[in-house]
Motif scaffolding. Sequence first.
Motif, PDB file in Angstrom:
ATOM      1  N   LEU A 148       0.819  -1.213   0.000  1.00  0.00           N
ATOM      2  CA  LEU A 148       0.000   0.000   0.000  1.00  0.00           C
ATOM      3  C   LEU A 148       0.852   1.263   0.000  1.00  0.00           C
ATOM      4  CD1 LEU A 148      -2.824  -1.079   2.472  1.00  0.00           C
ATOM      5  CD2 LEU A 148      -2.991  -0.820  -0.009  1.00  0.00           C
ATOM      6  N   VAL A 149       1.920   1.271   0.777  1.00  0.00           N
ATOM      7  CA  VAL A 149       2.801   2.449   0.815  1.00  0.00           C
ATOM      8  C   VAL A 149       3.442   2.676  -0.547  1.00  0.00           C
ATOM      9  CG1 VAL A 149       4.934   3.382   1.786  1.00  0.00           C
ATOM     10  CG2 VAL A 149       3.245   2.317   3.292  1.00  0.00           C
ATOM     11  N   LYS A 150       4.019   1.644  -1.115  1.00  0.00           N
ATOM     12  CA  LYS A 150       4.700   1.794  -2.398  1.00  0.00           C
ATOM     13  C   LYS A 150       3.731   2.132  -3.525  1.00  0.00           C
ATOM     14  CE  LYS A 150       8.762  -1.060  -1.424  1.00  0.00           C
ATOM     15  NZ  LYS A 150       9.541  -2.272  -1.798  1.00  0.00           N
ATOM     16  N   ARG A 151       2.536   1.543  -3.503  1.00  0.00           N
ATOM     17  CA  ARG A 151       1.543   1.858  -4.536  1.00  0.00           C
ATOM     18  C   ARG A 151       1.105   3.311  -4.440  1.00  0.00           C
ATOM     19  NH1 ARG A 151       1.279  -0.366  -9.198  1.00  0.00           N
ATOM     20  NH2 ARG A 151       3.350  -1.057  -8.659  1.00  0.00           N
ATOM     21  N   ALA A 152       0.930   3.802  -3.209  1.00  0.00           N
ATOM     22  CA  ALA A 152       0.513   5.196  -3.037  1.00  0.00           C
ATOM     23  C   ALA A 152       1.537   6.149  -3.638  1.00  0.00           C
ATOM     24  CB  ALA A 152       0.299   5.494  -1.555  1.00  0.00           C
ATOM     25  N   PHE A 153       2.816   5.894  -3.373  1.00  0.00           N
ATOM     26  CA  PHE A 153       3.858   6.755  -3.926  1.00  0.00           C
ATOM     27  C   PHE A 153       4.025   6.532  -5.426  1.00  0.00           C
ATOM     28  CE2 PHE A 153       4.958   7.253   0.509  1.00  0.00           C
ATOM     29  CZ  PHE A 153       5.482   8.539   0.575  1.00  0.00           C
ATOM     30  N   ARG A 154       3.640   5.365  -5.903  1.00  0.00           N
ATOM     31  CA  ARG A 154       3.726   5.088  -7.334  1.00  0.00           C
ATOM     32  C   ARG A 154       2.619   5.801  -8.102  1.00  0.00           C
ATOM     33  NH1 ARG A 154       3.753   4.828 -11.886  1.00  0.00           N
ATOM     34  NH2 ARG A 154       4.227   3.155 -13.348  1.00  0.00           N
ATOM     35  N   VAL A 184       8.555  14.645 -16.781  1.00  0.00           N
ATOM     36  CA  VAL A 184       7.877  14.424 -15.499  1.00  0.00           C
ATOM     37  C   VAL A 184       8.167  13.034 -14.947  1.00  0.00           C
ATOM     38  CG1 VAL A 184       6.058  16.129 -15.926  1.00  0.00           C
ATOM     39  CG2 VAL A 184       5.705  13.746 -16.618  1.00  0.00           C
ATOM     40  N   VAL A 185       8.469  12.084 -15.838  1.00  0.00           N
ATOM     41  CA  VAL A 185       8.901  10.769 -15.350  1.00  0.00           C
ATOM     42  C   VAL A 185      10.199  10.912 -14.567  1.00  0.00           C
ATOM     43  CG1 VAL A 185       9.815   8.521 -16.055  1.00  0.00           C
ATOM     44  CG2 VAL A 185       7.717   9.390 -17.086  1.00  0.00           C
ATOM     45  N   ARG A 186      11.148  11.679 -15.150  1.00  0.00           N
ATOM     46  CA  ARG A 186      12.446  11.853 -14.504  1.00  0.00           C
ATOM     47  C   ARG A 186      12.353  12.714 -13.244  1.00  0.00           C
ATOM     48  NH1 ARG A 186      17.014  10.897 -17.673  1.00  0.00           N
ATOM     49  NH2 ARG A 186      18.094  11.319 -15.703  1.00  0.00           N
ATOM     50  N   PRO A 229      11.498   9.859  -8.763  1.00  0.00           N
ATOM     51  CA  PRO A 229      11.815  10.251  -7.383  1.00  0.00           C
ATOM     52  C   PRO A 229      10.731   9.841  -6.389  1.00  0.00           C
ATOM     53  CG  PRO A 229      12.327  12.046  -8.892  1.00  0.00           C
ATOM     54  CD  PRO A 229      11.605  11.004  -9.687  1.00  0.00           C
ATOM     55  N   ALA A 230       9.464   9.904  -6.804  1.00  0.00           N
ATOM     56  CA  ALA A 230       8.379   9.504  -5.908  1.00  0.00           C
ATOM     57  C   ALA A 230       8.449   8.013  -5.594  1.00  0.00           C
ATOM     58  CB  ALA A 230       7.034   9.852  -6.533  1.00  0.00           C
ATOM     59  N   ILE A 231       8.781   7.199  -6.602  1.00  0.00           N
ATOM     60  CA  ILE A 231       8.913   5.763  -6.371  1.00  0.00           C
ATOM     61  C   ILE A 231      10.042   5.480  -5.389  1.00  0.00           C
ATOM     62  CG2 ILE A 231       9.532   3.567  -7.459  1.00  0.00           C
ATOM     63  CD1 ILE A 231       8.071   4.589  -9.988  1.00  0.00           C
TER      64      ILE A 231
END
Length: 379
Positions: free
Chosen positions: A93-99, A332-334, A339-341
């Motif tokens: 859940l944490v990683k998906r939220a940041f993803r 925006v990916v870079r 960075p969010a991931i």
Amino acid sequence: METSPPSAHAKSRIVFLDYLRIFAFVSVLVGHKFGTYLVPLSNDPTVHSSVRTLASWVLPLVTGGGVGVVVFFLVSGYIITHVLQSEATTEFLVKRAFRIYPLYFVAVLMEYTIIALYGSPVSVGALIAQLLLIGDLFNTPPALAGVEWTLRVEVVFYLIMAAARAGGLMTHARRWLPLAFTLLIVLAAVTDPVPNTGSFTHGYLTIYGPFLFVGAMFYLYQTRTTTLSWLLLISAIALVQYYRLIPPLHPVWAAADFVAPALAIFWAAWFFRDYLGDARIVRLLSDLTYSVYLFHNWFFESIKVWLSAFGVNVLPPDVQALIVLLLFCYAVVRLVERPAIRLGRKAYSALSRRRAGRQESSPVSPKPDRAANASLQTP
């Protein structure tokens, strides 16, 4: 692209999903922004018959972006099931939220700002519901020129799969997953279309949600957790559900077929997965998938307007806008998505360390006999 060494990255990357992601976002992008070129081209008697034939073949794969959306759901069902084999519920859940959320926030807030400058934006309350992907609970229209609805369906699927992980259905009780998926689809089939909070929703969760489970079943079948019979059964139920609900809820798409081509493409990519080679350009285009999906349907027209205002007429307007869109999405990916991931991984690591610290500091009543027996049984 990940930051790990190429060899490690190549081993962890599921390459056939990259090809499917590329097809999916190209299908949606072409269907939404270039589909109008294909219809007259396929019927133009002044064009060579081979070109007309090619256009007529491509058209069903891009019309409305529907085939691409179903492929997106199949891919998501597969990869989420794969991820949950190694990630516990909280980590997932944490990683998906940041993803999902950081780049999505950027897209929604940009759209809101542009609409506020040139028109009438939604209320702040509606904006918050859109940002949190809970708009169906408040009858809030989807953001991003409508494509947000797919993310609402995704979030529901994430919560279902996280609950399945917490309940042991991803570990020691995996054999029960196909039955759980079947019951959920059947439950949706015998109830009113979900969500049913307004005309804009059109039962998207009930119609398209089952294909997330079909994608999950592909993974379970590949890992020999389930049988081909279960995979075919759940695929058939999802197909029946789709064909039953499309005519009354989406009559405009009753003459189109999104799911049969999507399933055929997914089956083919999965079957030939060992023959699909990894390449830098494949990774690059695959990594653009989420950003292109978020920005294409609303930002494309703004780019065209701005280029025209600045007198940029080097190429046809749609081609210019496409180039700028892809460059922007790469940026925006870079700058945002990757960075969010990484931040999501760090956030979960920090949370894990904090939990471990609390467990070490908490008093535990010693039970020597049981502890000794447990240590002897540990392999």
